[in-house]
Design an enzyme around this catalytic site. Structure first.
Site, PDB file in Angstrom:
ATOM      1  N   SER A 144     -13.732  -2.330 -14.328  1.00 19.83           N
ATOM      2  CA  SER A 144     -12.864  -2.928 -13.298  1.00 19.83           C
ATOM      3  C   SER A 144     -11.462  -3.045 -13.890  1.00 19.83           C
ATOM      4  CB  SER A 144     -13.427  -4.309 -12.967  1.00 19.83           C
ATOM      5  OG  SER A 144     -12.459  -5.128 -12.350  1.00 19.83           O
ATOM      6  N   TYR A 157     -16.746 -12.659 -14.547  1.00 26.15           N
ATOM      7  CA  TYR A 157     -16.598 -11.265 -14.109  1.00 26.15           C
ATOM      8  C   TYR A 157     -15.749 -10.490 -15.122  1.00 26.15           C
ATOM      9  CZ  TYR A 157     -15.704  -7.335 -10.903  1.00 26.15           C
ATOM     10  OH  TYR A 157     -15.630  -6.082 -10.318  1.00 26.15           O
TER      11      TYR A 157
HETATM   12  P1  NDP Z   1     -20.714  -3.897  -3.105  1.00 24.95           P
HETATM   13  O1  NDP Z   1     -20.953  -5.344  -2.962  1.00 24.95           O
HETATM   14  O2  NDP Z   1     -20.404  -3.069  -1.922  1.00 24.95           O
HETATM   15  O3  NDP Z   1     -21.924  -3.211  -3.893  1.00 24.95           O
HETATM   16  C1  NDP Z   1     -22.643  -3.832  -4.904  1.00 24.95           C
HETATM   17  C2  NDP Z   1     -23.925  -3.062  -5.077  1.00 24.95           C
HETATM   18  O4  NDP Z   1     -24.686  -3.605  -6.153  1.00 24.95           O
HETATM   19  C3  NDP Z   1     -24.807  -3.121  -3.852  1.00 24.95           C
HETATM   20  O5  NDP Z   1     -25.266  -1.803  -3.591  1.00 24.95           O
HETATM   21  C4  NDP Z   1     -25.962  -4.028  -4.247  1.00 24.95           C
HETATM   22  O6  NDP Z   1     -27.142  -3.621  -3.592  1.00 24.95           O
HETATM   23  C5  NDP Z   1     -26.039  -3.758  -5.751  1.00 24.95           C
HETATM   24  N1  NDP Z   1     -26.621  -4.850  -6.540  1.00 24.95           N
HETATM   25  C6  NDP Z   1     -26.098  -6.080  -6.770  1.00 24.95           C
HETATM   26  N2  NDP Z   1     -26.923  -6.795  -7.543  1.00 24.95           N
HETATM   27  C7  NDP Z   1     -28.002  -6.013  -7.820  1.00 24.95           C
HETATM   28  C8  NDP Z   1     -29.197  -6.188  -8.564  1.00 24.95           C
HETATM   29  N3  NDP Z   1     -29.452  -7.339  -9.204  1.00 24.95           N
HETATM   30  N4  NDP Z   1     -30.084  -5.171  -8.637  1.00 24.95           N
HETATM   31  C9  NDP Z   1     -29.829  -3.994  -7.991  1.00 24.95           C
HETATM   32  N5  NDP Z   1     -28.705  -3.768  -7.278  1.00 24.95           N
HETATM   33  C10 NDP Z   1     -27.806  -4.764  -7.192  1.00 24.95           C
HETATM   34  O7  NDP Z   1     -19.534  -3.814  -4.164  1.00 24.95           O
HETATM   35  P2  NDP Z   1     -18.620  -2.618  -4.726  1.00 24.95           P
HETATM   36  O8  NDP Z   1     -19.062  -1.314  -4.231  1.00 24.95           O
HETATM   37  O9  NDP Z   1     -17.250  -3.039  -4.534  1.00 24.95           O
HETATM   38  O10 NDP Z   1     -18.945  -2.753  -6.279  1.00 24.95           O
HETATM   39  C11 NDP Z   1     -19.658  -1.799  -7.030  1.00 24.95           C
HETATM   40  C12 NDP Z   1     -19.259  -1.933  -8.479  1.00 24.95           C
HETATM   41  O11 NDP Z   1     -17.867  -1.668  -8.619  1.00 24.95           O
HETATM   42  C13 NDP Z   1     -19.475  -3.336  -9.056  1.00 24.95           C
HETATM   43  O12 NDP Z   1     -19.902  -3.226 -10.400  1.00 24.95           O
HETATM   44  C14 NDP Z   1     -18.092  -3.959  -8.991  1.00 24.95           C
HETATM   45  O13 NDP Z   1     -17.922  -4.970  -9.938  1.00 24.95           O
HETATM   46  C15 NDP Z   1     -17.248  -2.738  -9.303  1.00 24.95           C
HETATM   47  N6  NDP Z   1     -15.854  -2.839  -8.899  1.00 24.95           N
HETATM   48  C16 NDP Z   1     -15.479  -2.972  -7.591  1.00 24.95           C
HETATM   49  C17 NDP Z   1     -14.136  -3.027  -7.250  1.00 24.95           C
HETATM   50  C18 NDP Z   1     -13.653  -3.125  -5.857  1.00 24.95           C
HETATM   51  O14 NDP Z   1     -12.437  -3.249  -5.655  1.00 24.95           O
HETATM   52  N7  NDP Z   1     -14.515  -3.070  -4.856  1.00 24.95           N
HETATM   53  C19 NDP Z   1     -13.100  -2.976  -8.275  1.00 24.95           C
HETATM   54  C20 NDP Z   1     -13.601  -2.841  -9.606  1.00 24.95           C
HETATM   55  C21 NDP Z   1     -14.920  -2.777  -9.884  1.00 24.95           C
HETATM   56  P3  NDP Z   1     -28.209  -4.695  -2.985  1.00 24.95           P
HETATM   57  O15 NDP Z   1     -27.417  -5.735  -2.277  1.00 24.95           O
HETATM   58  O16 NDP Z   1     -29.092  -3.874  -2.116  1.00 24.95           O
HETATM   59  O17 NDP Z   1     -28.948  -5.202  -4.192  1.00 24.95           O
END
Ligand code: NDP
Length: 254
Positions: A144, A157
């Site tokens: 991130s 985070y």
């Molecule tokens: P979303 O909330 O859209 O996606 C998060 C994903 O993680 C979901 O598919 C969720 O699926 C899955 N998830 C969460 N916890 C678990 C778990 N315990 N086991 C399995 N799956 C899990 O967020 P983003 O797409 O924005 O984020 C994706 C990644 O990118 C993250 O690591 C985030 O920190 C990182 N990121 C995002 C940024 C942004 O601006 N959006 C910027 C920088 C980094 P489900 O709910 O089905 O479990």
């Protein structure tokens, strides 16, 4: 052989059922890889599988909580059973709890660290033997901007995402001998469920991001398709231990 051809390769994408993970899965699928979508929500998994199949990809999904070691091991075992091998692991599952540092409970600290950082440690270790067996592999860890910057509302985070970069370097050094390349991607501010919540919780965030991003816009999940193909395939065979921003220039704005 094309440097960007992933035909015959199998990719596990944690959190591949939405947001950035699904954007990366789309890129990998379009380049020919078979995809294992991993998440906890069955409906989201099913919708992602349906969408990725339209790209002509061989796709399956698994309901997995990646914070659990036994679940991570089963995830890899089931992927090999279903698709025959694993070549690519994208450690993308993540979450955030936004508060001032003094307001977090110990449980909240562990929840964020476990979901964002420990999960990547467990899944990477779980996939190691399977990658060795096929002569190498690619691990892509999602960091991130908080891997390099701080913010008042994001202590666990930022700790998890800074740790992700250091863990990437350590894995890269350890597993280069096995032809496993391990790299991190540092997304800028991307329009997903995660940041839609952030925009509600942090006043003025939307405008601050627009003002600081040289590209003049928020990123999209599909902005991550290209980096997934690059880091997931032969084009990056001598690239390991790096942390590559995909941020429209956010991290270089003076
Ligand atoms: P979303 O909330 O859209 O996606 C998060 C994903 O993680 C979901 O598919 C969720 O699926 C899955 N998830 C969460 N916890 C678990 C778990 N315990 N086991 C399995 N799956 C899990 O967020 P983003 O797409 O924005 O984020 C994706 C990644 O990118 C993250 O690591 C985030 O920190 C990182 N990121 C995002 C940024 C942004 O601006 N959006 C910027 C920088 C980094 P489900 O709910 O089905 O479990």
């Amino acid at each position: 052989m094309s440097l960007f051809d992933l035909k015959g390769r199998v990719a596990i994408v944690t959190g591949g059922n939405g947001g950035i993970g699904l954007g990366m899965a789309r890129g990998l699928a379009a380049a020919g890889a078979a995809i294992v979508v991993v998440g906890r929500n069955e409906d989201k998994n099913k919708a992602a599988v349906k969408e990725l199949k339209k790209l002509g990809a061989d796709v399956s999904s698994q309901i997995v909580d990646v914070t659990k070691e036994s679940a991570a091991k089963k995830m890899v075992k089931d992927a090999v059973k279903k698709h025959g091998r694993v070549d690519i692991l994208v450690n993308n599952a993540g979450m955030n709890i936004r508060k001032q540092p003094e307001e977090y409970t110990e449980a909240e600290w562990h929840q964020v660290i476990d979901t964002n950082l420990t999960s990547a440690f467990l899944c990477s270790r779980a996939v190691y033997e399977a990658m060795k067996k096929v002569g190498g592999g690619k691990i892509i860890n999602i960091g991130s901007m908080m891997s390099i910057f701080g913010a008042s509302f994001t202590t666990p985070y930022a700790a998890s995402k800074g740790g992700m970069v250091q863990m990437t370097r350590a894995f890269a050094c350890a597993w280069a001998k096995d032809n496993i390349q391990v790299n991190a991607v540092l997304p800028g501010w991307i329009d997903t469920d995660l940041t839609r919540r952030a925009r509600q919780q942090v006043k003025g965030l939307h405008e601050r991001v627009l003002g600081r991003t040289p590209a003049g816009r928020w990123g999209t999940p599909d902005d991550h398709a290209g980096i997934a193909v690059f880091l997931g395939g032969p084009a990056s065979d001598f690239v390991t231990g790096t942390a590559i921003p995909v941020d429209g220039g956010y991290s270089v704005q003076g």
